[in-house]
Design a protein around this motif. Structure first.
Motif, PDB file in Angstrom:
ATOM      1  N   ILE A   1       0.846  -1.200   0.000  1.00 37.69           N
ATOM      2  CA  ILE A   1       0.000   0.000   0.000  1.00 37.69           C
ATOM      3  C   ILE A   1       0.882   1.250   0.000  1.00 37.69           C
ATOM      4  CG2 ILE A   1      -1.888   1.196   1.155  1.00 37.69           C
ATOM      5  CD1 ILE A   1      -2.535  -1.478   2.547  1.00 37.69           C
ATOM      6  N   ASP A   2       1.946   1.219   0.816  1.00 40.97           N
ATOM      7  CA  ASP A   2       2.888   2.340   0.836  1.00 40.97           C
ATOM      8  C   ASP A   2       3.362   2.657  -0.578  1.00 40.97           C
ATOM      9  OD1 ASP A   2       2.921   2.910   3.509  1.00 40.97           O
ATOM     10  OD2 ASP A   2       4.519   1.478   3.979  1.00 40.97           O
ATOM     11  N   ARG A   3       3.712   1.591  -1.285  1.00 42.86           N
ATOM     12  CA  ARG A   3       4.283   1.756  -2.617  1.00 42.86           C
ATOM     13  C   ARG A   3       3.257   2.326  -3.600  1.00 42.86           C
ATOM     14  NH1 ARG A   3       5.687  -3.511  -3.678  1.00 42.86           N
ATOM     15  NH2 ARG A   3       4.060  -3.654  -5.245  1.00 42.86           N
ATOM     16  N   LYS A   4       2.012   1.894  -3.449  1.00 39.81           N
ATOM     17  CA  LYS A   4       1.014   2.312  -4.435  1.00 39.81           C
ATOM     18  C   LYS A   4       0.211   3.523  -3.983  1.00 39.81           C
ATOM     19  CE  LYS A   4       0.377  -2.378  -6.056  1.00 39.81           C
ATOM     20  NZ  LYS A   4      -0.440  -3.560  -5.810  1.00 39.81           N
ATOM     21  N   PHE A   5       0.550   4.024  -2.797  1.00 41.72           N
ATOM     22  CA  PHE A   5      -0.287   5.057  -2.194  1.00 41.72           C
ATOM     23  C   PHE A   5      -0.544   6.247  -3.126  1.00 41.72           C
ATOM     24  CE2 PHE A   5      -1.288   8.631   0.522  1.00 41.72           C
ATOM     25  CZ  PHE A   5      -2.261   8.094   1.336  1.00 41.72           C
ATOM     26  N   ASP A   6       0.552   6.803  -3.671  1.00 42.85           N
ATOM     27  CA  ASP A   6       0.412   7.990  -4.520  1.00 42.85           C
ATOM     28  C   ASP A   6      -0.431   7.699  -5.754  1.00 42.85           C
ATOM     29  OD1 ASP A   6       1.912   9.358  -2.725  1.00 42.85           O
ATOM     30  OD2 ASP A   6       3.816   9.045  -3.791  1.00 42.85           O
ATOM     31  N   GLU A   7      -0.221   6.496  -6.282  1.00 43.49           N
ATOM     32  CA  GLU A   7      -0.973   6.095  -7.464  1.00 43.49           C
ATOM     33  C   GLU A   7      -2.472   6.006  -7.148  1.00 43.49           C
ATOM     34  OE1 GLU A   7      -0.577   2.301 -10.323  1.00 43.49           O
ATOM     35  OE2 GLU A   7       1.169   2.688  -9.065  1.00 43.49           O
ATOM     36  N   ILE A   8      -2.766   5.426  -5.989  1.00 45.11           N
ATOM     37  CA  ILE A   8      -4.161   5.289  -5.570  1.00 45.11           C
ATOM     38  C   ILE A   8      -4.804   6.662  -5.416  1.00 45.11           C
ATOM     39  CG2 ILE A   8      -5.662   4.571  -3.659  1.00 45.11           C
ATOM     40  CD1 ILE A   8      -3.745   2.212  -3.193  1.00 45.11           C
ATOM     41  N   VAL A   9      -4.072   7.560  -4.755  1.00 40.65           N
ATOM     42  CA  VAL A   9      -4.611   8.899  -4.520  1.00 40.65           C
ATOM     43  C   VAL A   9      -4.840   9.611  -5.850  1.00 40.65           C
ATOM     44  CG1 VAL A   9      -4.139  11.152  -3.509  1.00 40.65           C
ATOM     45  CG2 VAL A   9      -3.557   9.076  -2.263  1.00 40.65           C
ATOM     46  N   ALA A  10      -3.893   9.486  -6.762  1.00 34.78           N
ATOM     47  CA  ALA A  10      -4.026  10.144  -8.057  1.00 34.78           C
ATOM     48  C   ALA A  10      -5.224   9.582  -8.817  1.00 34.78           C
ATOM     49  CB  ALA A  10      -2.743   9.969  -8.871  1.00 34.78           C
TER      50      ALA A  10
END
Lengths: 419, 303
Positions: free
Chosen positions: A138-147
């Motif tokens: 989740i840490d790794r994909k966090f920015d992607e998820i938010v975007a």
């Protein structure tokens, strides 16, 4: 390495009818049943079908190859969701077995476990963990998820203050970043606005493209035929068809019409000598004009009625009355209210009536139809069309309106003022 | 994820179903789903796999508990202090209940400390499966984590009250002995007891919503059957073993023993009685676990 991702053999699921009605059993009942031992807590006995049981799934066998995307279609109650629930290990089968090769991620709902008091950021982690993601993932994909969710500015706002659109976008953004080897998806695209749905479908398409195995349940034939090369059709808990999606859908829609409305045209003309127009078929179309059999509250739906004529009538007035499952007329629609008579009719054709917002609570509905030619009622049908409605996406937070208190859903807003 | 050797095996044997499915065991986790029979016990492997979810469930519980409250975590301090004050007036002053060499307020607090934890953990866990019905019907994970997370999240409140207690110890000038090192053991016993009963009640609650009404009532009655605010010496000696049938007696007596040191109070039960408490707690825990695991298959269907 085997190329089979999912192998299912003679899978069956038996339910006790009245589970819903008897779900808040009381201890008193239990104590009473101790005296006359009949059912065990785990439901293992009483398997013999004595009328109070039914098979939600029966003798289901199939194999799915690694990397394929399979659609599952069928009416409400055909067993689609039960199948996904068994494969995601939420409920146990009664008979048979399934073998799953690989890590499974299931998406039976978007936003499972979302807590209204927590912020968007917190819910991303919570929901991610619930869907089976590791924290580092989740840490790794966090920015992607938010975007993807387009809610950057509200990341630290409790989600209870989100609009329903934002809520769904965030929930789906998390779900869309789930990367298991096998993905089980149930009708989750039925929520959200059209533009975001398109984006989600693109994302799902990517998932399918990366060699993952996907089992995809939907009422939306358009989505199924777009995403799934092959499909399974279920009816009354059994597999009735498995193969190329276009063919399966064609056959499926045909059985829907056959099953519901076998209108033998010549018969009807012969039976009603005074009718110069008869109904020959009806169907439902979703917002992309693709055939469907589920109405999503909050989204446009088109009812189509095909007809044939004789003696060359010119114009027809159509009226429709929508009844809910309690037999209450919910709404009356009439060409006289809007368009005026439709025509010229020709020998055959169809009438279409589009509902813009479909504010109906979940349930089963039937549409009664009457056709007037030159002021005279010439064709009528108590149940020209039947459909089921799913209202889970109509309001935020997916709460279902109780049918006994609602015949329709009203768009509304709450405001609080203090004197 | 897939090892090179596995790929080669696949090339060689892809036409032979028996061989290829054998090879798949090497590379990819295979889950077999079939009807289960008989009793089930804990699946440690699944439990380990989902450990992060347990963490997040506990985290959510703690995060949410005092949201939108004005006093927030102060409630955790206020509650035991207020009940201590009331019991001190009722039992310590008006009824003049014996409390050994320890001042009554401290004596009561030492009992309320584990009791409040227990009552919180039990009430929370007994309703936990039903309140998390949305998870149970939509997602697979070891269901035991639901009542367990309720039991664990109660520890935060416990630790805060423990700090308050330490302050009181200092104020009353009581020096702890080596026995305090054994406090975690008695806390563990409290957790085990609340989880054991929590497993039973939460599984029963799925089918019988009576538990929603029953649980708070049980906790209320139970408190008076446990030497929380009175000492065991109040009970005639020949009936005292009855107290130790209650696993919470072992916890509370153990807490007092560990906090005040051996020999400071004459209220402590004999070790044999404590051992009986522990034994009963273990029985409740293991039977609860088996009952929960055996009935959990039907949770999603009937919750």
């Amino acid at each position: 390495m085997s190329d089979i991702a999912i192998r299912v053999q003679e899978l069956g699921k038996l339910y006790r009818i009245g589970t819903a009605a008897a779900r808040h059993d009381t201890l008193r009942d239990a104590l009473a049943s101790l005296v006359r031992p009949s059912r065990s807590f785990s439901g293992q006995d009483n398997k013999a079908s004595n009328g109070s049981h039914f098979w939600a799934l029966k003798d289901i066998s199939f194999e799915i190859k690694r990397g394929t995307v399979i659609g599952v279609i069928g009416r409400n109650g055909a067993g689609k969701s039960t199948l996904l629930k068994i494969l995601s290990r939420i409920t146990e089968p009664t008979t048979g077995f399934a073998e799953i090769h690989g890590r499974v991620g299931s998406l039976l709902e978007v936003g499972t476990g979302f807590h209204p008091e927590l912020t968007g950021r917190e819910n991303i982690y919570l929901n991610g963990a619930i869907l089976g993601m590791k924290r580092v993932e989740i840490d790794r994909k966090f920015d992607e998820i938010v975007a993807f969710s387009e809610i950057e500015r509200f990341l630290d706002t409790p989600v209870k203050r989100y609009s329903s659109g934002m809520y769904v976008r965030l929930a789906f953004a998390v779900a869309a970043h789930l990367e298991p080897e096998i993905l089980l998806v149930d009708e989750v695209l039925a929520v959200g606005d059209a533009a975001f749905q398109k984006k989600c479908m693109g994302k799902m398409g990517d998932v399918a493209g990366h060699g993952r195995t996907v089992l995809f349940v939907s009422h939306n034939m358009g989505v199924i035929s777009q995403m799934c090369p092959q499909s399974i059709a279920l009816r009354e808990g059994r597999i009735v068809d498995f193969g190329d999606t276009r063919e399966v859908i064609n056959r499926y829609l045909k059985t829907l019409q056959d099953g519901n409305r076998a209108y033998a045209i010549e018969d009807r003309f012969a039976r009603y000598p005074d009718r110069d127009i008869v109904l020959t078929g009806s169907s439902l179309l979703d917002q992309d004009q693709e055939p469907t059999d589920l109405v999503i509250a909050g989204q446009p739906i088109t009812m189509e009625f095909e007809y044939r004529t004789r003696n060359n009538p010119q114009y027809a007035e159509i009226s429709l009355t929508i009844f809910n499952q309690l037999g209450i007329p919910v709404s009356h629609l009439n060409t006289a209210m809007l368009a005026g008579p439709l025509g010229p009719l020709g020998e055959r054709g169809h009438f279409r009536c589009t509902l813009e917002d479909t504010p109906l609570p979940s349930g089963s509905y039937r549409v009664a139809l009457a056709v007037h030619l030159h002021g005279r009622r010439v064709e009528e049908h108590e149940s020209a069309l039947e459909f089921d409605v799913d209202d889970s996406g109509f309001f935020a937070h997916q709460s279902h309106a109780a049918l006994q208190y609602s015949t329709m859903l009203l768009r509304h807003a709450w405001l609080h003022g203090k004197a | 994820m897939i090892e090179q050797t596995g790929m080669i095996t696949e090339e060689a044997s892809s036409d032979e179903p028996a061989l290829s499915s054998f090879a798949s065991l090497v590379d990819i986790p295979v889950t077999v789903i079939e009807p289960s029979r008989g009793l089930s016990f804990i699946d440690l492997q699944a439990f380990w796999h989902y450990r992060e979810l347990l963490y997040f469930l506990v985290w959510r519980d703690i995060k949410v508990r005092y949201k939108q409250t004005a006093l927030g975590v102060i409630w955790v301090i206020l509650q035991p202090l207020a009940s201590m004050a009331i019991f001190t007036i009722l039992f310590g002053v008006l009824l003049d209940a014996p409390s050994g060499e320890v001042p009554y307020p401290l004596f009561a607090f030492a009992g309320l400390l584990p009791w409040n934890y227990f009552s919180f953990a039990l009430t929370r866990s007994s309703t936990s499966v039903v309140t998390n019905a949305n998870l149970v019907t939509k997602i697979y994970f070891p269901r035991v984590m639901i009542p367990l997370s309720a039991v664990i999240s109660g520890l935060v409140d416990f630790v805060v009250s423990l700090l308050v207690f330490v302050v009181m110890m200092v104020l009353f000038a009581i020096t702890p002995t080596w026995a305090i090192l054994l406090l975690p053991l008695f806390l563990l016993l409290a957790m085990l007891t609340s989880l054991g009963f929590g497993l039973w009640l939460s599984a029963l609650n799925v089918r019988y919503r009576d538990i929603n009404h029953l649980a708070p009532f049980i906790v209320q009655i139970w408190m008076y059957l446990t030497p929380v605010v009175y000492a065991t010496t109040l009970i005639p000696e020949r009936f005292r073993f009855l107290l130790s049938l209650n696993p919470m007696t072992g916890v509370i007596e153990g807490f007092r023993w560990a906090l005040f040191g051996p020999g400071v109070t004459d209220t402590v039960l004999a070790p044999a009685f404590v051992a009986l408490s522990v034994g009963i707690a273990l029985v409740v825990f293991f039977t609860g676990l088996v009952f929960f695991r055996t009935t959990e298959k039907t949770f999603a269907d009937i919750v």
